[in-house]
Motif scaffolding. Structure first.
Motif, mmCIF file in Angstrom:
data_model
loop_
_atom_site.group_PDB
_atom_site.id
_atom_site.type_symbol
_atom_site.label_atom_id
_atom_site.label_comp_id
_atom_site.label_asym_id
_atom_site.label_seq_id
_atom_site.Cartn_x
_atom_site.Cartn_y
_atom_site.Cartn_z
ATOM 1 N N GLN A 235 0.845 -1.212 0.000
ATOM 2 C CA GLN A 235 0.000 0.000 0.000
ATOM 3 C C GLN A 235 0.875 1.255 0.000
ATOM 4 O O GLN A 235 0.627 2.201 -0.741
ATOM 5 C CB GLN A 235 -0.920 0.001 1.223
ATOM 6 N N CYS A 236 1.921 1.250 0.853
ATOM 7 C CA CYS A 236 2.830 2.410 0.882
ATOM 8 C C CYS A 236 3.559 2.532 -0.458
ATOM 9 O O CYS A 236 3.665 3.632 -1.019
ATOM 10 C CB CYS A 236 3.864 2.258 1.992
ATOM 11 N N GLN A 237 4.039 1.415 -0.962
ATOM 12 C CA GLN A 237 4.840 1.450 -2.201
ATOM 13 C C GLN A 237 4.023 1.939 -3.398
ATOM 14 O O GLN A 237 4.565 2.574 -4.298
ATOM 15 C CB GLN A 237 5.378 0.045 -2.510
ATOM 16 N N ASN A 238 2.723 1.612 -3.400
ATOM 17 C CA ASN A 238 1.890 1.904 -4.580
ATOM 18 C C ASN A 238 0.881 3.031 -4.329
ATOM 19 O O ASN A 238 -0.055 3.201 -5.096
ATOM 20 C CB ASN A 238 1.151 0.632 -5.016
ATOM 21 N N ARG A 239 1.090 3.789 -3.262
ATOM 22 C CA ARG A 239 0.123 4.832 -2.911
ATOM 23 C C ARG A 239 0.043 5.901 -4.009
ATOM 24 O O ARG A 239 -1.035 6.427 -4.305
ATOM 25 C CB ARG A 239 0.528 5.474 -1.580
ATOM 26 N N GLY A 240 1.181 6.213 -4.612
ATOM 27 C CA GLY A 240 1.188 7.226 -5.676
ATOM 28 C C GLY A 240 0.271 6.801 -6.820
ATOM 29 O O GLY A 240 -0.520 7.602 -7.330
ATOM 30 N N ALA A 241 0.352 5.528 -7.195
ATOM 31 C CA ALA A 241 -0.486 5.018 -8.296
ATOM 32 C C ALA A 241 -1.958 5.041 -7.888
ATOM 33 O O ALA A 241 -2.836 5.347 -8.716
ATOM 34 C CB ALA A 241 -0.052 3.602 -8.654
ATOM 35 N N ALA A 242 -2.248 4.741 -6.607
ATOM 36 C CA ALA A 242 -3.644 4.759 -6.138
ATOM 37 C C ALA A 242 -4.223 6.170 -6.204
ATOM 38 O O ALA A 242 -5.399 6.365 -6.545
ATOM 39 C CB ALA A 242 -3.723 4.213 -4.710
ATOM 40 N N ILE A 243 -3.382 7.169 -5.898
ATOM 41 C CA ILE A 243 -3.845 8.575 -5.969
ATOM 42 C C ILE A 243 -4.134 8.941 -7.431
ATOM 43 O O ILE A 243 -5.150 9.577 -7.737
ATOM 44 C CB ILE A 243 -2.780 9.541 -5.385
ATOM 45 N N ILE A 244 -3.233 8.523 -8.326
ATOM 46 C CA ILE A 244 -3.449 8.834 -9.757
ATOM 47 C C ILE A 244 -4.764 8.200 -10.226
ATOM 48 O O ILE A 244 -5.558 8.816 -10.937
ATOM 49 C CB ILE A 244 -2.260 8.338 -10.619
ATOM 50 N N LYS A 245 -5.005 6.953 -9.785
ATOM 51 C CA LYS A 245 -6.239 6.263 -10.192
ATOM 52 C C LYS A 245 -7.464 7.038 -9.683
ATOM 53 O O LYS A 245 -8.444 7.228 -10.419
ATOM 54 C CB LYS A 245 -6.218 4.849 -9.617
ATOM 55 N N ALA A 246 -7.381 7.523 -8.445
ATOM 56 C CA ALA A 246 -8.537 8.215 -7.867
ATOM 57 C C ALA A 246 -8.734 9.607 -8.455
ATOM 58 O O ALA A 246 -9.855 10.001 -8.785
ATOM 59 C CB ALA A 246 -8.365 8.307 -6.346
ATOM 60 N N ARG A 247 -7.641 10.358 -8.592
ATOM 61 C CA ARG A 247 -7.741 11.778 -8.978
ATOM 62 C C ARG A 247 -7.608 12.025 -10.468
ATOM 63 O O ARG A 247 -7.953 13.081 -10.970
ATOM 64 C CB ARG A 247 -6.585 12.561 -8.302
ATOM 65 N N GLY A 248 -7.021 11.037 -11.154
ATOM 66 C CA GLY A 248 -6.688 11.258 -12.567
ATOM 67 C C GLY A 248 -5.479 12.166 -12.703
ATOM 68 O O GLY A 248 -5.080 12.545 -13.805
ATOM 69 N N LEU A 249 -4.884 12.503 -11.600
ATOM 70 C CA LEU A 249 -3.693 13.363 -11.550
ATOM 71 C C LEU A 249 -2.819 12.839 -10.415
ATOM 72 O O LEU A 249 -3.331 12.256 -9.449
ATOM 73 C CB LEU A 249 -4.079 14.796 -11.189
ATOM 74 N N SER A 250 -1.512 13.097 -10.478
ATOM 75 C CA SER A 250 -0.664 12.576 -9.409
ATOM 76 C C SER A 250 -0.778 13.446 -8.161
ATOM 77 O O SER A 250 -1.300 14.572 -8.208
ATOM 78 C CB SER A 250 0.784 12.445 -9.884
ATOM 79 N N SER A 251 -0.311 12.885 -7.045
ATOM 80 C CA SER A 251 -0.441 13.583 -5.766
ATOM 81 C C SER A 251 0.220 14.952 -5.842
ATOM 82 O O SER A 251 1.346 15.065 -6.326
ATOM 83 C CB SER A 251 0.181 12.782 -4.628
ATOM 84 N N ALA A 252 -0.473 15.955 -5.356
ATOM 85 C CA ALA A 252 0.094 17.302 -5.399
ATOM 86 C C ALA A 252 0.051 17.930 -4.009
ATOM 87 O O ALA A 252 1.066 18.364 -3.476
ATOM 88 C CB ALA A 252 -0.669 18.164 -6.390
ATOM 89 N N LEU A 253 -1.140 17.894 -3.386
ATOM 90 C CA LEU A 253 -1.279 18.503 -2.056
ATOM 91 C C LEU A 253 -0.365 17.787 -1.054
ATOM 92 O O LEU A 253 0.388 18.425 -0.317
ATOM 93 C CB LEU A 253 -2.749 18.362 -1.654
ATOM 94 N N SER A 254 -0.371 16.450 -1.074
ATOM 95 C CA SER A 254 0.449 15.696 -0.115
ATOM 96 C C SER A 254 1.925 15.744 -0.500
ATOM 97 O O SER A 254 2.792 15.690 0.378
ATOM 98 C CB SER A 254 -0.042 14.250 -0.016
ATOM 99 N N ALA A 255 2.202 15.859 -1.804
ATOM 100 C CA ALA A 255 3.604 15.969 -2.240
ATOM 101 C C ALA A 255 4.168 17.314 -1.782
ATOM 102 O O ALA A 255 5.283 17.403 -1.250
ATOM 103 C CB ALA A 255 3.702 15.840 -3.751
ATOM 104 N N ALA A 256 3.379 18.361 -1.988
ATOM 105 C CA ALA A 256 3.809 19.692 -1.531
ATOM 106 C C ALA A 256 3.995 19.690 -0.025
ATOM 107 O O ALA A 256 4.968 20.237 0.507
ATOM 108 C CB ALA A 256 2.760 20.735 -1.931
ATOM 109 N N ASN A 257 3.092 19.029 0.680
ATOM 110 C CA ASN A 257 3.199 18.953 2.137
ATOM 111 C C ASN A 257 4.470 18.201 2.557
ATOM 112 O O ASN A 257 5.139 18.587 3.526
ATOM 113 C CB ASN A 257 1.958 18.265 2.710
#
Ligand code: NAI
Length: 342
Positions: A235-257
């Motif tokens: 789950q940790c390793q693939n969290r980025g892909a899960a965010i892309i699947k949900a948002r259609g965009l890669s993590s931004a708010l959590s990446a900035a954080n």
């Protein structure tokens, strides 16, 4: 006495930067007594560019718009915003450089092609930093593949001491803390001693074996070892892909954080009794070949000096996970070897 910090942000027209810039300007990171001058870098405008849709804008125009918004926030701490497409100007006199901009993986592009394409960007930016940055500069590479981009920039900017170059594993660290907290039903603050070893990629090892929950080994609080190995780690390793699947965009708010948390930790230090995760230039710790940019557990003092936590041990699962991410980083290094002088 009030002081001034100059902070460069590359990829300043992108989505991670949009979620990060106001927090850098506001005093949250450098304190209310420090003035901030932001240097925003974007790629040059393409004269023959045709907008793919009516609202699309060139990245440099977006960065200009972001600068207007930053001024409109009226932060007492924000002294100036410089927008440029020239890396020498962007890095001139900067105390921090957050390298967020990177080329995205295009259709049909192999990981190796992406490494090469981004590697070239980071050759130029490493040189430009060495030539222009302040003598106390610290650099955080966020743009992917961030460990190897950092390796390339560091090798091309070696006039800057090795301990100043970092790649971001803090988002992974925060994800790893939060997932343990959710499973154990405790607040995030109860989870300590988490480490992201190795690469910011899906081979990373989110180390639950040395983690603690309310001061006790996490494995004594979460006794379902199968869940830890086969659910938590992937789950940790693939969290980025899960965010892309949900948002259609890669993590931004959590990446900035994650980037904000990284800089805050390096400005103010880590809390007593805990550490954070950062990818830094290895001196051979834990058997990693010296010079590789590898994710480690680090403590930081209030003068921004950091140390890798010594003496953690791994069980058989941990050893295999560590080796896997190390092997991937060695392969990435090999793929960019032509970009590493000396
Ligand atoms: P984005 O595509 O929205 O923005 C990237 C921006 O970088 C674009 O505006 C582009 O024009 C600019 N850029 C490209 N080459 C540049 C150069 N040579 N100089 C200056 N700017 C340049 O992407 P987003 O979502 O903001 O992500 C940025 C990067 O951060 C990506 O590489 C992404 O994979 C990475 N990332 C890393 C994370 C981490 O945990 N380390 C987490 C999330 C994203």
């Amino acid at each position: 006495m009030s002081k001034t910090v100059r902070v460069a942000v590359t990829g300043a027209g992108g989505q991670v930067s949009y979620a990060m810039l106001a927090r850098l300007a506001s005093g949250e990171v450098f304190g209310d007594d420090t003035k901030v001058i932001l240097h925003l870098l974007e790629i040059p405008k393409k004269p023959d560019w045709t907008p793919p849709n009516p609202t699309a804008r060139q990245p440099l125009d977006i960065a200009e718009g972001n600068a207007m918004e930053l001024l409109d926030c009226g932060f007492p701490t924000l002294l100036d915003v410089v927008v440029t497409d020239d890396a020498n100007k962007a890095f001139n006199g900067v105390n921090w450089a957050l390298l967020v901009g990177a080329a995205p993986r295009g259709p049909g592009m192999e990981r190796k092609d992406l490494l090469g394409l981004n590697g070239k960007i980071f050759v130029g930016q490493g040189k430009a930093l060495a030539k222009n940055a302040a003598s106390d500069v610290r650099i955080l590479i966020v743009g992917n593949p961030c460990n190897t981009n950092c390796l390339v920039a560091y090798h091309n900017g070696k006039e800057i001491p090795a301990d100043r170059w970092h790649a971001m594993t803090r988002l992974d660290h925060n994800r790893a803390v939060s997932a343990l907290a959710v499973k154990a039903g405790v607040p995030n603050a109860a989870v300590t001693s988490v480490t992201i070893w190795g690469n910011h990629s899906n081979t990373q090892f989110p180390d639950f074996t040395n983690a603690k929950i309310n001061g006790k080994p996490a494995t004594e609080v979460i006794t379902d070892r199968a869940w830890l190995e086969t659910t938590y780690v992937p789950q940790c390793q693939n969290r980025g892909a899960a965010i892309i699947k949900a948002r259609g965009l890669s993590s931004a708010l959590s990446a900035a954080n994650g980037a904000i948390d990284h800089v805050k930790s390096f400005v103010r230090g880590t809390p007593a009794g805990d550490w954070t995760s950062a990818a830094v230039v290895s001196k051979g710790e834990y058997g990693v070949p010296a010079g590789l940019v590898f994710g480690y557990p680090v403590t930081i003092d209030k003068s921004s000096n950091w140390k890798i936590i010594d003496g953690l041990s791994f069980d058989a699962f941990g050893k295999a996970a560590f080796q896997k991410t190390l092997t991937e980083l060695l392969e990435e290094k090999d793929a960019v070897k032509d970009l590493l002088p000396g």
